[in-house]
Design a protein around this motif. Structure first.
Motif, PDB file in Angstrom:
ATOM      1  N   GLN A   1       0.851  -1.193   0.000  1.00  0.00           N
ATOM      2  CA  GLN A   1       0.000   0.000   0.000  1.00  0.00           C
ATOM      3  C   GLN A   1       0.880   1.233   0.000  1.00  0.00           C
ATOM      4  O   GLN A   1       1.869   1.301   0.717  1.00  0.00           O
ATOM      5  N   VAL A   2       0.507   2.223  -0.811  1.00  0.00           N
ATOM      6  CA  VAL A   2       1.229   3.491  -0.896  1.00  0.00           C
ATOM      7  C   VAL A   2       0.225   4.620  -0.733  1.00  0.00           C
ATOM      8  O   VAL A   2      -0.852   4.598  -1.322  1.00  0.00           O
ATOM      9  N   GLN A   3       0.576   5.590   0.064  1.00  0.00           N
ATOM     10  CA  GLN A   3      -0.244   6.788   0.201  1.00  0.00           C
ATOM     11  C   GLN A   3       0.501   7.946  -0.476  1.00  0.00           C
ATOM     12  O   GLN A   3       1.696   8.135  -0.249  1.00  0.00           O
ATOM     13  N   LEU A   4      -0.234   8.705  -1.273  1.00  0.00           N
ATOM     14  CA  LEU A   4       0.343   9.823  -2.012  1.00  0.00           C
ATOM     15  C   LEU A   4      -0.366  11.108  -1.609  1.00  0.00           C
ATOM     16  O   LEU A   4      -1.605  11.153  -1.606  1.00  0.00           O
ATOM     17  N   VAL A   5       0.393  12.148  -1.319  1.00  0.00           N
ATOM     18  CA  VAL A   5      -0.188  13.429  -0.937  1.00  0.00           C
ATOM     19  C   VAL A   5       0.474  14.525  -1.756  1.00  0.00           C
ATOM     20  O   VAL A   5       1.685  14.771  -1.619  1.00  0.00           O
ATOM     21  N   GLU A   6      -0.326  15.193  -2.598  1.00  0.00           N
ATOM     22  CA  GLU A   6       0.182  16.296  -3.413  1.00  0.00           C
ATOM     23  C   GLU A   6       0.078  17.611  -2.655  1.00  0.00           C
ATOM     24  O   GLU A   6      -0.803  17.782  -1.801  1.00  0.00           O
TER      25      GLU A   6
ATOM     26  N   SER B   1       4.569  19.026  -5.362  1.00  0.00           N
ATOM     27  CA  SER B   1       5.243  17.936  -4.661  1.00  0.00           C
ATOM     28  C   SER B   1       4.256  16.797  -4.448  1.00  0.00           C
ATOM     29  O   SER B   1       3.059  17.023  -4.268  1.00  0.00           O
ATOM     30  N   CYS B   2       4.775  15.594  -4.452  1.00  0.00           N
ATOM     31  CA  CYS B   2       3.979  14.400  -4.162  1.00  0.00           C
ATOM     32  C   CYS B   2       4.773  13.560  -3.169  1.00  0.00           C
ATOM     33  O   CYS B   2       5.778  12.942  -3.535  1.00  0.00           O
ATOM     34  N   ALA B   3       4.327  13.565  -1.922  1.00  0.00           N
ATOM     35  CA  ALA B   3       5.000  12.807  -0.878  1.00  0.00           C
ATOM     36  C   ALA B   3       4.386  11.422  -0.771  1.00  0.00           C
ATOM     37  O   ALA B   3       3.164  11.285  -0.678  1.00  0.00           O
ATOM     38  N   ALA B   4       5.243  10.412  -0.796  1.00  0.00           N
ATOM     39  CA  ALA B   4       4.787   9.028  -0.752  1.00  0.00           C
ATOM     40  C   ALA B   4       5.145   8.386   0.582  1.00  0.00           C
ATOM     41  O   ALA B   4       6.218   8.625   1.129  1.00  0.00           O
ATOM     42  N   SER B   5       4.258   7.581   1.082  1.00  0.00           N
ATOM     43  CA  SER B   5       4.525   6.813   2.299  1.00  0.00           C
ATOM     44  C   SER B   5       3.988   5.404   2.100  1.00  0.00           C
ATOM     45  O   SER B   5       3.167   5.151   1.226  1.00  0.00           O
ATOM     46  N   GLY B   6       4.475   4.513   2.921  1.00  0.00           N
ATOM     47  CA  GLY B   6       4.043   3.136   2.794  1.00  0.00           C
ATOM     48  C   GLY B   6       5.173   2.271   2.290  1.00  0.00           C
ATOM     49  O   GLY B   6       6.280   2.330   2.797  1.00  0.00           O
ATOM     50  N   ARG B   7       4.910   1.489   1.247  1.00  0.00           N
ATOM     51  CA  ARG B   7       5.921   0.571   0.723  1.00  0.00           C
ATOM     52  C   ARG B   7       7.092   1.335   0.110  1.00  0.00           C
ATOM     53  O   ARG B   7       7.032   2.516  -0.137  1.00  0.00           O
ATOM     54  N   THR B   8       8.150   0.655  -0.130  1.00  0.00           N
ATOM     55  CA  THR B   8       9.393   1.254  -0.586  1.00  0.00           C
ATOM     56  C   THR B   8       9.168   2.105  -1.822  1.00  0.00           C
ATOM     57  O   THR B   8       8.700   1.634  -2.851  1.00  0.00           O
TER      58      THR B   8
ATOM     59  N   TYR C   1      -1.966   3.529  -7.596  1.00  0.00           N
ATOM     60  CA  TYR C   1      -2.338   4.433  -6.507  1.00  0.00           C
ATOM     61  C   TYR C   1      -2.397   5.869  -7.023  1.00  0.00           C
ATOM     62  O   TYR C   1      -1.637   6.240  -7.923  1.00  0.00           O
ATOM     63  N   TRP C   2      -3.266   6.662  -6.374  1.00  0.00           N
ATOM     64  CA  TRP C   2      -3.460   8.070  -6.727  1.00  0.00           C
ATOM     65  C   TRP C   2      -3.420   8.921  -5.475  1.00  0.00           C
ATOM     66  O   TRP C   2      -3.836   8.486  -4.400  1.00  0.00           O
ATOM     67  N   GLY C   3      -2.962  10.147  -5.646  1.00  0.00           N
ATOM     68  CA  GLY C   3      -3.125  11.143  -4.615  1.00  0.00           C
ATOM     69  C   GLY C   3      -4.487  11.790  -4.731  1.00  0.00           C
ATOM     70  O   GLY C   3      -5.282  11.480  -5.626  1.00  0.00           O
ATOM     71  N   GLN C   4      -4.754  12.738  -3.826  1.00  0.00           N
ATOM     72  CA  GLN C   4      -6.082  13.377  -3.790  1.00  0.00           C
ATOM     73  C   GLN C   4      -6.193  14.539  -4.764  1.00  0.00           C
ATOM     74  O   GLN C   4      -7.287  15.028  -5.021  1.00  0.00           O
ATOM     75  N   GLY C   5      -5.049  14.982  -5.294  1.00  0.00           N
ATOM     76  CA  GLY C   5      -5.046  16.078  -6.259  1.00  0.00           C
ATOM     77  C   GLY C   5      -4.803  17.431  -5.616  1.00  0.00           C
ATOM     78  O   GLY C   5      -5.103  17.650  -4.444  1.00  0.00           O
ATOM     79  N   THR C   6      -4.250  18.335  -6.410  1.00  0.00           N
ATOM     80  CA  THR C   6      -4.044  19.711  -5.980  1.00  0.00           C
ATOM     81  C   THR C   6      -4.435  20.645  -7.120  1.00  0.00           C
ATOM     82  O   THR C   6      -4.098  20.399  -8.282  1.00  0.00           O
ATOM     83  N   GLN C   7      -5.176  21.693  -6.800  1.00  0.00           N
ATOM     84  CA  GLN C   7      -5.711  22.593  -7.826  1.00  0.00           C
ATOM     85  C   GLN C   7      -4.640  23.576  -8.289  1.00  0.00           C
ATOM     86  O   GLN C   7      -3.983  24.229  -7.462  1.00  0.00           O
ATOM     87  N   VAL C   8      -4.511  23.715  -9.587  1.00  0.00           N
ATOM     88  CA  VAL C   8      -3.663  24.749 -10.196  1.00  0.00           C
ATOM     89  C   VAL C   8      -4.554  25.619 -11.063  1.00  0.00           C
ATOM     90  O   VAL C   8      -5.269  25.109 -11.937  1.00  0.00           O
ATOM     91  N   THR C   9      -4.530  26.913 -10.808  1.00  0.00           N
ATOM     92  CA  THR C   9      -5.314  27.864 -11.583  1.00  0.00           C
ATOM     93  C   THR C   9      -4.375  28.920 -12.152  1.00  0.00           C
ATOM     94  O   THR C   9      -3.625  29.548 -11.400  1.00  0.00           O
ATOM     95  N   VAL C  10      -4.408  29.092 -13.461  1.00  0.00           N
ATOM     96  CA  VAL C  10      -3.554  30.058 -14.142  1.00  0.00           C
ATOM     97  C   VAL C  10      -4.444  31.150 -14.724  1.00  0.00           C
ATOM     98  O   VAL C  10      -5.305  30.877 -15.566  1.00  0.00           O
ATOM     99  N   SER C  11      -4.238  32.369 -14.273  1.00  0.00           N
ATOM    100  CA  SER C  11      -5.043  33.491 -14.744  1.00  0.00           C
ATOM    101  C   SER C  11      -4.357  34.176 -15.924  1.00  0.00           C
ATOM    102  O   SER C  11      -3.131  34.239 -15.998  1.00  0.00           O
TER     103      SER C  11
END
Length: 122
Positions: free
Chosen positions: A1-6, A21-28, A111-121
């Motif tokens: 199991q891997v957890q991903l956080v963007e 950034s995408c920080a991973a935890s869990g398996r190697t 596995y997927w992270g939860q996502g992070t919003q990018v908005t370009v004006s």
């Protein structure tokens, strides 16, 4: 199991830069190939960049503007985004797949992270 956080998304003007950034935890961490995707409202999830032990690949739409990298000691993958355009506005996701094989379609990710919003004006 891997957890991903963007992290690192936000609002930026056209021509600006952001580093995700995408920080991973869990398996190697080194057991996984990593990729970045994005999804704009009403559109399919789109491949952006891939990295494994020693290889990187980019979608044509971001080649020369985006750079994927990783810091194995920190279990983190980055996406440096330069010269951002309004059409880059989307939710950005990191994904992991066990092994080193290239993947550029969402169905190949384990596995997927939860996502992070990018908005370009403009």
């Amino acid at each position: 199991q891997v957890q991903l956080v963007e992290s690192g998304g936000g609002l930026v003007q056209a021509g600006g830069s952001l580093r995700l950034s995408c920080a991973a935890s869990g398996r190697t961490f080194s057991s996984y190939a990593m990729a970045w995707f994005r999804q704009a409202p009403g559109k399919e999830r789109e491949f952006l960049a891939f990295i494994n032990w020693s290889t990187t690949y980019y979608a044509d739409s971001v080649k020369g503007r985006f750079t994927i990298s990783k810091d194995t000691a920190k279990n983190t993958v980055y996406l440096q985004m330069n010269n951002l355009k309004p059409e880059d506005t989307a939710v950005y996701y990191c994904a992991a797949r066990l092994g080193i094989q290239f993947f550029n379609v969402p169905t190949r990710a384990d596995y997927w992270g939860q996502g992070t919003q990018v908005t370009v004006s403009s």
